[in-house]
Design an enzyme around this catalytic site. Structure first.
Site, PDB file in Angstrom:
ATOM      1  CD  GLU A  50      -1.738   4.546  -5.874  1.00 15.15           C
ATOM      2  OE1 GLU A  50      -0.668   4.476  -6.514  1.00 15.15           O
ATOM      3  OE2 GLU A  50      -1.862   4.195  -4.697  1.00 15.15           O
ATOM      4  CE  LYS A  62      -2.064  -0.250  -5.429  1.00 10.56           C
ATOM      5  NZ  LYS A  62      -2.176   1.144  -5.169  1.00 10.56           N
ATOM      6  CB  CYS A  79       1.301   0.799  -1.051  1.00  9.05           C
ATOM      7  SG  CYS A  79       0.457   2.312  -1.518  1.00  9.05           S
TER       8      CYS A  79
HETATM    9  C1  UDX Z   1      -2.625   7.090  -0.831  1.00 10.14           C
HETATM   10  C2  UDX Z   1      -3.836   6.346  -1.316  1.00 10.14           C
HETATM   11  O1  UDX Z   1      -4.918   7.124  -1.491  1.00 10.14           O
HETATM   12  C3  UDX Z   1      -3.968   5.143  -0.518  1.00 10.14           C
HETATM   13  O2  UDX Z   1      -5.041   4.379  -0.891  1.00 10.14           O
HETATM   14  C4  UDX Z   1      -2.769   4.405  -0.849  1.00 10.14           C
HETATM   15  O3  UDX Z   1      -2.914   3.082  -0.514  1.00 10.14           O
HETATM   16  C5  UDX Z   1      -1.649   5.061  -0.108  1.00 10.14           C
HETATM   17  O4  UDX Z   1      -1.509   6.259  -0.607  1.00 10.14           O
HETATM   18  P1  UDX Z   1      -1.754   9.223  -0.098  1.00 10.14           P
HETATM   19  O5  UDX Z   1      -2.136  10.112  -1.211  1.00 10.14           O
HETATM   20  O6  UDX Z   1      -0.378   8.711  -0.083  1.00 10.14           O
HETATM   21  O7  UDX Z   1      -2.774   8.041  -0.028  1.00 10.14           O
HETATM   22  O8  UDX Z   1      -2.150   9.761   1.303  1.00 10.14           O
HETATM   23  P2  UDX Z   1      -1.912  11.158   1.911  1.00 10.14           P
HETATM   24  O9  UDX Z   1      -0.675  11.747   1.361  1.00 10.14           O
HETATM   25  O10 UDX Z   1      -2.102  10.979   3.373  1.00 10.14           O
HETATM   26  O11 UDX Z   1      -3.130  12.025   1.312  1.00 10.14           O
HETATM   27  C6  UDX Z   1      -4.436  11.912   1.648  1.00 10.14           C
HETATM   28  C7  UDX Z   1      -5.030  13.321   1.793  1.00 10.14           C
HETATM   29  O12 UDX Z   1      -6.437  13.244   1.982  1.00 10.14           O
HETATM   30  C8  UDX Z   1      -4.479  14.117   2.970  1.00 10.14           C
HETATM   31  O13 UDX Z   1      -3.893  15.308   2.500  1.00 10.14           O
HETATM   32  C9  UDX Z   1      -5.713  14.384   3.838  1.00 10.14           C
HETATM   33  O14 UDX Z   1      -5.696  15.647   4.462  1.00 10.14           O
HETATM   34  C10 UDX Z   1      -6.838  14.276   2.841  1.00 10.14           C
HETATM   35  N1  UDX Z   1      -8.130  13.948   3.454  1.00 10.14           N
HETATM   36  C11 UDX Z   1      -8.251  12.863   4.243  1.00 10.14           C
HETATM   37  C12 UDX Z   1      -9.237  14.749   3.189  1.00 10.14           C
HETATM   38  O15 UDX Z   1      -9.133  15.759   2.490  1.00 10.14           O
HETATM   39  N2  UDX Z   1     -10.444  14.421   3.733  1.00 10.14           N
HETATM   40  C13 UDX Z   1     -10.607  13.338   4.541  1.00 10.14           C
HETATM   41  O16 UDX Z   1     -11.714  13.068   5.007  1.00 10.14           O
HETATM   42  C14 UDX Z   1      -9.457  12.529   4.801  1.00 10.14           C
HETATM   43  C1  UDX Z   2       4.319   0.803  -4.539  1.00 13.11           C
HETATM   44  C2  UDX Z   2       4.014   0.171  -5.912  1.00 13.11           C
HETATM   45  O1  UDX Z   2       5.222  -0.043  -6.626  1.00 13.11           O
HETATM   46  C3  UDX Z   2       3.068   1.041  -6.689  1.00 13.11           C
HETATM   47  O2  UDX Z   2       2.728   0.427  -7.903  1.00 13.11           O
HETATM   48  C4  UDX Z   2       1.843   1.231  -5.837  1.00 13.11           C
HETATM   49  O3  UDX Z   2       0.863   1.955  -6.486  1.00 13.11           O
HETATM   50  C5  UDX Z   2       2.198   1.885  -4.532  1.00 13.11           C
HETATM   51  O4  UDX Z   2       3.113   1.050  -3.851  1.00 13.11           O
HETATM   52  P1  UDX Z   2       5.916   2.684  -3.611  1.00 13.11           P
HETATM   53  O5  UDX Z   2       5.494   2.220  -2.254  1.00 13.11           O
HETATM   54  O6  UDX Z   2       5.881   4.141  -3.892  1.00 13.11           O
HETATM   55  O7  UDX Z   2       5.041   1.988  -4.742  1.00 13.11           O
HETATM   56  O8  UDX Z   2       7.424   2.221  -3.852  1.00 13.11           O
HETATM   57  P2  UDX Z   2       8.173   0.967  -4.476  1.00 13.11           P
HETATM   58  O9  UDX Z   2       9.107   1.482  -5.502  1.00 13.11           O
HETATM   59  O10 UDX Z   2       7.247  -0.087  -4.895  1.00 13.11           O
HETATM   60  O11 UDX Z   2       9.080   0.479  -3.262  1.00 13.11           O
HETATM   61  C6  UDX Z   2       8.543  -0.072  -2.065  1.00 13.11           C
HETATM   62  C7  UDX Z   2       9.646  -0.486  -1.122  1.00 13.11           C
HETATM   63  O12 UDX Z   2      10.317  -1.638  -1.597  1.00 13.11           O
HETATM   64  C8  UDX Z   2      10.717   0.575  -0.902  1.00 13.11           C
HETATM   65  O13 UDX Z   2      11.053   0.650   0.452  1.00 13.11           O
HETATM   66  C9  UDX Z   2      11.869   0.056  -1.736  1.00 13.11           C
HETATM   67  O14 UDX Z   2      13.111   0.530  -1.274  1.00 13.11           O
HETATM   68  C10 UDX Z   2      11.713  -1.428  -1.583  1.00 13.11           C
HETATM   69  N1  UDX Z   2      12.336  -2.210  -2.664  1.00 13.11           N
HETATM   70  C11 UDX Z   2      11.877  -2.102  -3.938  1.00 13.11           C
HETATM   71  C12 UDX Z   2      13.391  -3.043  -2.391  1.00 13.11           C
HETATM   72  O15 UDX Z   2      13.818  -3.154  -1.244  1.00 13.11           O
HETATM   73  N2  UDX Z   2      13.950  -3.767  -3.400  1.00 13.11           N
HETATM   74  C13 UDX Z   2      13.509  -3.687  -4.681  1.00 13.11           C
HETATM   75  O16 UDX Z   2      14.069  -4.380  -5.557  1.00 13.11           O
HETATM   76  C14 UDX Z   2      12.446  -2.819  -4.960  1.00 13.11           C
END
Ligand code: UDX
Ligand code: UDX
Length: 466
Positions: free
Chosen positions: A162, A221, A277
């Protein structure tokens, strides 16, 4: 192969919004999102759409349209796996906190649990899609578990990372720059890839859907996030230089960003990047480089994290030094706790580390964030384990009204760039603040000349103070 039934394991920040948009755009496909967390699923099913577990602009509307039509949220994991032809794995992959690779490698235990569960339950052939960000070659591990523990059915593994950013997740899903799908080069691998391409093609043009081998997809990624984070660390490094020399970071960003080879995005200086991430994926990349014996490569990328930690530390240190070298017993107000605006996610937010550093100096912190709950804020601090939960609750308060939060503060720090901070009556806030009234703007959000005219002692990241 025509897919009619999809299951997604993990109803988090990624799985929830991704499946909501996929279901909205493919009304002919039944999409079931499952999660072991009962409260989370109940929240996704809440009739009041304001109670969805994840806040994202535009998400409510998508869920409203698709839910109960072809989008379902459930805790019945086995049943959903059994019925689906295609299964997305979207569980979290935190950095390991134990053993080999501690603090660096991704912890794949949830991924492995998912694979074992799928192997146990599946009675028909399935396509497994890795949605979680994974170290390169995880697909192979998943395949090995499935092939050796399954019921003799065949599995195809695809990688489909993603690229959505929180706060703009729905927009990013509806109008992605590209969709990346990695798969095996065999005939069945190509067929599986095509099945997933067809699903995305219902709203994204085919030129923007790239197909690659699995390893390229997994690595791309990590590399995309590493490059983005590197830009933020690069500009943050220059912000410190600007503060020392009298250049202004916004002017520098603008000047270099207009060079089309550099581009203007991700050049906003900040108190440090956060989010689930960037740090995790870079550490992952560093770990992969190290395990391949590529130490210079590992050091190069690790420096992005070192710079980010430095940026958070120096923000806190600068506050202490401006406040006459002591913040003990002083009220310091944090505006914002989320890692960026338009999300209630706080994972790795700079605010957590800045707060921790100031609490070590015995500051009394008051936090206002429009979307983050008090429980979340305390959980973030407790997780660090720097002091007891009681101590955290004694020293840090959460206030749900920004004016009350700022009243009688010795200093106000902007940690998240929420739009609403711009609309505040700053004259009113000034009147109620302890003088001199310090504002430390970690996002360079507010208008410096206006703030100074009101009477604040205002300083922002990347601007020299004379
Ligand atoms: C994501 C991506 O999947 C991860 O790879 C990325 O790098 C960061 O964000 P995210 O969706 O943000 O994860 O994580 P989270 O909001 O913690 O959701 C994961 C969900 O999976 C949780 O709700 C958790 O309860 C569920 N889970 C986890 C299961 O249902 N089964 C499991 O065995 C482990
Ligand atoms: C990131 C990637 O952008 C997305 O493609 C990936 O799939 C998941 O990780 P996210 O972590 O949701 O997304 O947020 P992002 O908008 O990338 O910002 C990351 C951090 O960098 C934030 O704390 C943001 O405030 C900071 N940031 C971003 C800066 O400080 N300056 C910038 O110019 C841009």
């Amino acid at each position: 192969m025509n897919i009619t039934n999809i299951c997604c394991i993990g109803a988090g920040y990624v799985g929830g919004p991704t499946m909501a948009v996929l279901a909205q755009k493919n009304p002919q496909i039944k999409v079931t999102v499952v999660d072991v967390n009962k409260e989370r699923i109940a929240a996704w099913n809440d009739t009041d759409l304001n109670n969805l577990p994840i806040y994202e602009p535009g998400l409510k509307e998508v869920v409203q349209e698709a839910r109960e039509r072809n989008l379902f949220f459930s805790t019945e994991v086995d049943r959903a796996i059994d019925e689906a032809e295609m299964i997305f794995i979207s569980v979290n992959t935190p950095t390991k906190t134990y053993g080999k690779g501690k603090g660096m490698a991704a912890d794949l235990k949830y991924i492995e649990l998912c694979a074992r569960q799928i192997a146990k339950v599946a009675k028909t052939n399935k396509i497994i899609v890795e949605k979680s960000t994974l170290p390169v070659r995880t697909a192979q591990a998943i395949k090995s578990i499935l092939d050796h523990t399954g019921n003799g059915v065949t599995f195809q593994i695809l990688s489909n990372p993603e690229f959505l950013a929180e706060g703009t997740a729905v927009q990013d899903l509806v109008h992605p720059d590209r969709v990346l799908i990695g798969g095996e080069e065999s005939a069945t691998g190509k067929e599986a890839m095509e099945a997933l391409v067809a699903i995305y093609a219902s709203w994204i043009s085919r030129e923007n859907i790239l197909t690659t081998n699995v390893w390229s997809s997994e690595l791309s990624k990590l590399v995309a996030n590493a490059f983005l984070a590197q830009r933020v660390s690069s500009i943050n490094a220059i912000s410190e230089l600007c503060e020392a020399t009298g250049a202004d970071i916004s002017e520098v960003s603008r000047a270099i960003g207009m060079d089309s080879r550099i581009g203007s995005k991700f050049l906003k200086a900040s108190v440090g990047f956060g989010g689930s991430c960037f740090q995790k994926d870079i550490l992952n990349l560093v770990y992969i480089a190290k395990t391949n014996g590529l130490h210079k490569v590992a050091d190069y990328w690790e420096q992005v994290i070192v710079m980010n930690d430095h940026q958070k530390n120096r923000f806190a240190e600068n506050m202490v030094s401006k406040l006459y070298n002591t913040v003990s017993g002083k009220k310091i107000t944090f505006l914002g706790w989320a890692f960026k605006k338009d999300t209630n996610d706080t994972r790795e937010s700079a605010a957590i580390y800045v707060a921790d550093a100031l609490l070590n100096e015995q500051a009394e912190i008051t936090v206002y964030d429009p979307k983050v709950s008090a429980e979340r804020i305390y959980a973030d601090l407790d997780y660090l384990g720097t002091r007891s939960p009681e101590e955290n609750r004694r020293l840090l308060k959460i206030v749900k009204d920004p004016y009350k939060a700022c009243a009688e503060a010795h200093a106000i720090a902007i940690l998240t760039e929420w739009d609403e901070f711009l609309t505040y009556d700053w004259e009113r806030i000034f009147k109620a603040a302890v003088k001199p009234a310090f504002v430390f703007d970690g996002r360079k959000l507010l208008d410096a000349s206006l703030m100074t005219a009101i009477g604040f002692d205002y300083s922002a990241i990347g601007v020299a103070k004379n």
